[in-house]
Each structure stands twice: as C-alpha cells, then as structure tokens.
Write an enzyme that holds these catalytic residues in place. Structure first.
Site, PDB file in Angstrom:
ATOM      1  N   GLU A 111      -8.736   1.809  -4.343  1.00  0.00           N
ATOM      2  CA  GLU A 111      -9.833   1.530  -3.414  1.00  0.00           C
ATOM      3  C   GLU A 111     -10.578   2.804  -3.040  1.00  0.00           C
ATOM      4  O   GLU A 111      -9.977   3.799  -2.623  1.00  0.00           O
ATOM      5  CB  GLU A 111      -9.264   0.844  -2.145  1.00  0.00           C
ATOM      6  CG  GLU A 111     -10.348   0.498  -1.136  1.00  0.00           C
ATOM      7  CD  GLU A 111      -9.907  -0.496  -0.064  1.00  0.00           C
ATOM      8  OE1 GLU A 111      -8.786  -1.046  -0.159  1.00  0.00           O
ATOM      9  OE2 GLU A 111     -10.686  -0.712   0.868  1.00  0.00           O
ATOM     10  N   GLU A 128       0.832  -1.208   0.000  1.00  0.00           N
ATOM     11  CA  GLU A 128       0.000   0.000   0.000  1.00  0.00           C
ATOM     12  C   GLU A 128       0.869   1.260   0.000  1.00  0.00           C
ATOM     13  O   GLU A 128       1.785   1.374   0.824  1.00  0.00           O
ATOM     14  CB  GLU A 128      -0.906   0.004   1.247  1.00  0.00           C
ATOM     15  CG  GLU A 128      -1.920  -1.130   1.237  1.00  0.00           C
ATOM     16  CD  GLU A 128      -2.847  -1.098   2.444  1.00  0.00           C
ATOM     17  OE1 GLU A 128      -2.807  -0.118   3.223  1.00  0.00           O
ATOM     18  OE2 GLU A 128      -3.629  -2.055   2.602  1.00  0.00           O
TER      19      GLU A 128
HETATM   20  O1  KIV Z   1      -6.785  -6.933   1.996  1.00  0.00           O
HETATM   21  C1  KIV Z   1      -7.607  -6.881   1.069  1.00  0.00           C
HETATM   22  O2  KIV Z   1      -8.562  -7.670   1.001  1.00  0.00           O
HETATM   23  C2  KIV Z   1      -7.435  -5.846   0.059  1.00  0.00           C
HETATM   24  C3  KIV Z   1      -8.558  -5.636  -0.898  1.00  0.00           C
HETATM   25  C4  KIV Z   1      -9.637  -4.860  -0.232  1.00  0.00           C
HETATM   26  C5  KIV Z   1      -8.104  -4.987  -2.142  1.00  0.00           C
HETATM   27  O3  KIV Z   1      -6.433  -5.216   0.016  1.00  0.00           O
END
Ligand code: KIV
Length: 272
Positions: free
Chosen positions: A190, A123
């Site tokens: 997201e 991220e």
């Molecule tokens: O951890 C997860 O499930 C994610 C998705 C929401 C993309 O990163």
C-alpha cells in the site's frame, strides 16, 4: 454456471499463483455485506477483501483501530454467503494478533470457522513473524500487507507514501521475502513508490497486489466505497473512481422524497 468473466471456476490460492506465473492480472475489491458482495462476485472480481476499512466506511470511524474481531466476523459471514467464485480474505483486526501468536491463531481460527472465509490478512513483516507462522501452521492461508499499514497509523503519524527512503525500502523488501518464505500466498503493498513495488513483485513468486503502488505488480485492490464514489472528500492520487454513487443515491432519494410529498408515490398500480 457462468459469470461476467466467462466459465465459472472458483478462485483458490493455487489459481492466484498460476495467475502470477502467467502474468494474468488479479482484481481485488473490498466488500462488507451480502448485497454488494453478490454484485462484485458476479462481475468477476478474483479476491474479495473483507477489509478492516469497514471501520471507516461502514462504521464511520476515523481509523481502522476500533473495529473488533466480532465485527469483522459479522461482515465476513455476510460476504461469504453471497460469494460463489471469488476468494474471500478477511483482515485480522488491530489488537487480535500483534505480539501474541496464540491470540493470532485463536482470532484466525474464529474468522475461518465462524464466517466460512478462505484466508486472512495481517499487517506487518518481521514484527509479526511468529503470528504469521503459527496461523499458517494451522492450515490457514495468510496474505501479508506492507507499506502503509493503517493499523499502525499512530506510529507513522500520517497517511503519506511509505518507504521513500533507502532504509525503509530495504526493510520492506526483506519483509516481503520473509512473508513469501514463511508461506504467505500473497502480499498487499500500500502506497509505496512504483519502482519499489516493481522490484518486490519481480523478486517474489507469490502475487503482489497494489493499492497506490503503480502498475508493475500482479493485481490491484481498492476500497469499494472509494471506487464507486460513495466516500466523500477522499481523493488520493491512486484512486480511480468508476462511478458517482453519491450523486446517484442522493438524486434518487430526493426524487423519492419529492414523489411522496407531491402524492405521486404510490400510484394506483403500486397499491393493492
Ligand atoms: O482494509 C482494507 O480495505 C485494506 C485495503 C486498503 C488493502 O486493507
């Protein structure tokens, strides 16, 4: 070998780039265990994400922050054993890559070596530039994740839509370009405005996978437990629920209890 999608062909990062180029939409879904991964792989999902959402839906935590690298490797190992076709991407968990590219590399190598997964996801944009580069330089495919990044929830303070203002939208666009330039094979966006997601998708040659980012992107991802209606009390606007497993599992369990109590189960045919 065949799958629900027709002739069996393993999904690679190269294939995902082709899908972007030809406009074939990419289907991505999370999984955290062998049995569910086997079902969704056979159904033809292209990417299985071993998401750190395991922290929420498997471990019952409020956020994704508590899950550890060992936990992620445990989930990923179970998923990889089940998968024949999909590309398996694993979230590098909070605290095992930010601000330290050596640790990012060590964590990603552990994920790849110990679980057999095909790629990792991290991220952030500019802030994790060094970590992304270092992991990529070891030959590990990296997927980016921008917009609402749940590992930063205490910085945001809320799970509402991100990048609604000009400054944050501009940063997101330049972060997306940076991730492509660094060599990421894809990026998750997201919970951002659909118009912004379209601009990002149009400006990149790598696939953009949306969750709460509208339809003008190259694919979609949902958390399996939300999509199947196992999760309770989580109904964001972007979620389409394809089953009500909560009801189905609850009803089946009540019938099981009823049959035990009444003496109906097991019957003679179910006995030795
Ligand atoms: O951890 C997860 O499930 C994610 C998705 C929401 C993309 O990163």
């Amino acid at each position: 070998m065949s799958s629900a999608q027709g002739t069996f062909k393993k999904i690679t990062t190269h294939r995902l780039l082709e899908m972007k180029a030809t406009g074939e939409k990419i289907a991505m879904l999370t999984a955290y265990d062998f049995s569910m991964a086997r079902i969704i792989d056979a159904a033809g999902v292209d990417i299985i994400l071993v998401g750190d959402s395991a922290s929420n839906v498997m471990a019952g935590n409020e956020t994704t922050l508590p899950i550890t690298l060992d936990h992620m490797i445990y989930h990923a190992t179970s998923v990889v054993k089940a998968v024949k076709r999909a590309l398996v991407v694993v979230d590098v968990p909070f605290g095992s890559y930010q601000g330290n590219s050596s640790e990012a590399l060590r964590s990603s190598i552990r994920i790849m070596k110990e679980s057999g997964a095909h790629a990792v996801k991290m991220e952030g944009g500019l802030e994790i530039r060094e970590s992304v580069s270092r992991v990529l330089s070891a030959g590990i495919p990296v997927m980016g994740h921008l917009g609402l990044t749940p590992q930063s929830i205490y910085k945001f303070g809320t799970y509402t839509v991100r990048a609604k203002d000009e400054a944050e939208a501009e940063k997101l666009k330049s972060d997306a370009l940076l991730l492509e330039e660094l060599g990421c094979f894809g990026v998750v966006l997201e919970k951002i405005p659909a118009t912004l997601a379209k601009q990002v998708s149009d400006s990149l040659t790598i696939p953009v996978i949306g969750i709460g980012a509208g339809q003008d992107v190259d694919g979609q991802v949902l958390v399996m437990h939300d999509m199947l209606g196992i999760t309770q009390d989580f109904k964001p606007r972007f979620l389409r629920q394809y089953a009500d497993l909560n009801q189905i599992i609850g009803d089946a369990t009540m019938n099981y209890i009823k049959d035990i109590r009444s003496g109906d189960f097991p019957n003679t045919e179910e006995s030795y």
